[in-house]
Write an enzyme that holds these catalytic residues in place. Structure first.
Site, PDB file in Angstrom:
ATOM      1  N   LYS A   9       0.751  -1.219   0.055  1.00 34.49           N
ATOM      2  CA  LYS A   9      -0.065   0.040   0.059  1.00 34.49           C
ATOM      3  C   LYS A   9       0.773   1.149   0.068  1.00 34.49           C
ATOM      4  O   LYS A   9       1.292   1.752   1.090  1.00 34.49           O
ATOM      5  CB  LYS A   9      -1.049   0.077   1.189  1.00 34.49           C
ATOM      6  CG  LYS A   9      -1.994   0.964   1.163  1.00 34.49           C
ATOM      7  CD  LYS A   9      -2.945   0.504   0.106  1.00 34.49           C
ATOM      8  CE  LYS A   9      -4.237   1.265   0.186  1.00 34.49           C
ATOM      9  NZ  LYS A   9      -5.166   0.705  -0.983  1.00 34.49           N
ATOM     10  N   SER A  13      -8.683  -0.346  -4.813  1.00 32.00           N
ATOM     11  CA  SER A  13      -8.958  -0.050  -3.478  1.00 32.00           C
ATOM     12  C   SER A  13     -10.316   0.243  -3.164  1.00 32.00           C
ATOM     13  O   SER A  13     -11.095  -0.991  -3.576  1.00 32.00           O
ATOM     14  CB  SER A  13      -7.948   1.239  -2.961  1.00 32.00           C
ATOM     15  OG  SER A  13      -7.760   1.055  -1.553  1.00 32.00           O
TER      16      SER A  13
END
Length: 550
Positions: free
Chosen positions: A149, A351
């Site tokens: 991430k 996401s």
């Protein structure tokens, strides 16, 4: 006199129509991707259309957008009609690879004699502002789940971490594989030969002609002179004007009649950042999708018996966790009515964008779509010291131990950081569990594909995060097939759709209020300015926006 369709791709294309008068003015004369694809599909079946000519270059299109157009051009070419691409240069200073990949979908490629073939390959670029933050006195405090991430790395690192480099390398490799294969097939070259030609680029136009990368050298006037010789006199018409114009024949007019009533396939869009509330737009931040607006649209579709199937078009890097979860719940509610829900992914559906897509019956993505990024991040930049250097101070009084927890004036305490970590763990666990449930995968297997990692559509398909590869038209065909509909005998309805009169009427319910277009606000402008300055993005489900694939 036949119609010659013109595609001017030097302007770029829009994913969605403008959502406000300001956006409409800024993007005037720009076509949407769906308009161009629909025009090519219609033109292939229209006896009045004799060919298409495309001007390439200028604004960069995403790899997924190019793949949508390549499919549409391939469909057009099955009609046996002329399809020509021309350009002044495939990049004078690079960035010619993706435009050339698009050009290979056409029957013939023309290049200006003074132009170049800068088909130099693919790179993935990331921007890091940690050094600038240090100099400014800004203290970045971010937490993430997990190592891939990388959006937070923009603020916390000065270079790529090893996981980020690994992920970026595979993104570039996957995109390059797709482009090389596409060029090789269309130019009838071996893939090893294509790679060798790319490694020798940039090359001048004459060399490109000699090695078989282009078909003809000439200027714009030469292209149109040759078309006139082969097609005779034609009426030139921009593709978007062709698809927008009214009925020209009695047959076309009959198709416009509201009777006999056709089965409806609804299209609901999730575009831009995902946030709680209503759809909005800002000059710098672009369009965003609110859970209230999207949720109201999905509920309206679920309650409309005329709607037989739904295509959810997602082009979003994510954003708010709770907004994404609210939209996902409405998708599940819609599916429970028995109507097929097919997701069509655009350039990016990552996401939070993946979160709202994952419960669909079928997920369709282009090989070059950016998707995945199943992970979480949150945090803040502490600007207290930076502001004090220019004479700005802020003081506050508060009640409650954590009233100032997210203030940009104070660092997290140890207790606050522990709570933030707990939040990240909770949300990440929920994301993984729901993704595993929606995709029908064991949780352990899904978690190994998650960890915040971004995938191309091709790699996501190989790992069962995506069901099929293709564009919007392919998703629409699947929706029709699942609903038992004739693809050529449906009414396509974009939801929500309100005309000017609808917009002026006072809303009567909360759902009615939610689908009214939200005007440009100072709030949206502020968000856009923050984004432009590289300040922390909103939302816990957000992918690394500063990566560039091209």
């Amino acid at each position: 006199m036949g119609i010659l369709l013109e595609l001017d791709l030097t302007r770029g294309v829009l994913e969605t129509p403008p959502a406000s008068p300001v956006a409409a003015f800024r993007s005037r004369h720009l076509p949407t991707l769906r308009e161009l694809v629909a025009a090519l599909r219609k033109g292939a079946r229209d006896d009045a259309v004799v060919g298409v000519v495309a001007h390439l270059g200028g604004q960069r299109l995403s790899l997924a957008q190019v793949q949508d157009l390549r499919e549409a051009v391939a469909d057009f070419r099955t009609s046996g009609k002329t399809a020509i691409a021309w350009t002044e240069s495939f990049g004078e200073t690079g960035h010619g690879t993706v435009p050339y990949y698009l050009a290979t979908a056409f029957d013939e490629i023309w290049l200006q004699p003074s132009g170049d073939l800068a088909i130099t390959g693919i790179s993935v670029q990331a921007v890091f502002v940690r050094g600038a933050l240090d100099k400014a006195g800004v203290i970045p405090q971010f937490g993430k789940r997990r190592e891939y991430k990388t959006a937070a790395d923009t603020f916390t690192e000065k270079e790529m971490t090893e996981p980020a480099r690994e992920m970026a390398s595979r993104l570039a490799e996957s995109a390059y594989e797709q482009i090389v294969e596409g060029i090789a097939v269309r130019r009838r070259l071996d893939t090893a030969r294509v790679r060798a030609l790319v490694d020798s680029a940039p090359v001048p136009a004459q060399t490109g002609l000699e090695v078989g990368l282009v078909d003809r050298l000439g200027y714009r006037s030469d292209v149109y002179d040759e078309l006139r010789k082969g097609l005779g006199e034609t009426t030139r018409l921009l593709a978007e004007r062709y698809i927008r114009r009214g009925p020209r024949t009695l047959h076309d007019l009959r198709k416009q009649f509201p009777w006999p009533q056709k089965p409806v396939v609804a299209v609901v869009r999730v575009s831009g950042a995902i946030n709680v509330g209503r759809n909005s737009s800002s000059p710098l931040g672009g369009a965003s999708s609110g859970s209230d607006t999207v949720g109201a649209a999905l509920r309206a579709v679920a309650d409309n018996e005329k709607v037989r199937a739904v295509v959810l078009r997602v082009d979003s890097p994510g954003g708010s966790y709770v907004a994404s979860d609210a939209i996902r719940n409405e998708v599940l509610r819609l599916r429970s009515t028995g109507r097929p829900v097919i997701v069509s992914m655009g350039s990016v559906a990552a996401s939070g964008g993946y979160f709202v897509a994952m419960p669909a019956d079928v997920i369709v993505a282009q090989p070059g779509t950016i998707t995945g990024s199943i992970g979480v991040l949150t945090g803040k930049g502490v600007v207290r010291d930076a502001l004090s250097r220019i004479g700005i101070t802020q003081q506050a009084v508060s009640e409650g131990e954590n009233a100032r927890m997210y203030s940009a004036q104070e660092e997290f305490t140890d207790e606050q950081w522990a709570r933030l970590e707990e939040t990240l763990d909770r949300i990440y666990k929920d994301f993984v569990a729901k993704a595993a449930q929606d995709r029908g995968l064991p949780e352990a297997e899904l978690e190994s594909l998650a960890r915040g990692r971004v995938w191309t559509g091709a790699d996501a398909h190989a790992r069962k995060l995506v069901d099929e590869l293709g564009g919007f038209q392919h998703a629409l065909t699947i929706a029709c097939n699942r609903a038992g509909l004739d693809r050529d005998n449906i009414a396509l309805a974009t939801v929500p759709h309100r005309n000017l009169l609808d917009q002026l009427r006072a809303p009567t319910t909360t759902d009615d209020l939610a689908v009214k277009a939200q005007p440009l606000t100072l709030d949206g402008l502020t968000t856009g300015i923050y984004a432009a300055l590289g300040l922390p993005p909103e939302g816990l489900l957000r992918m690394p926006l500063n990566w560039q694939l091209g």
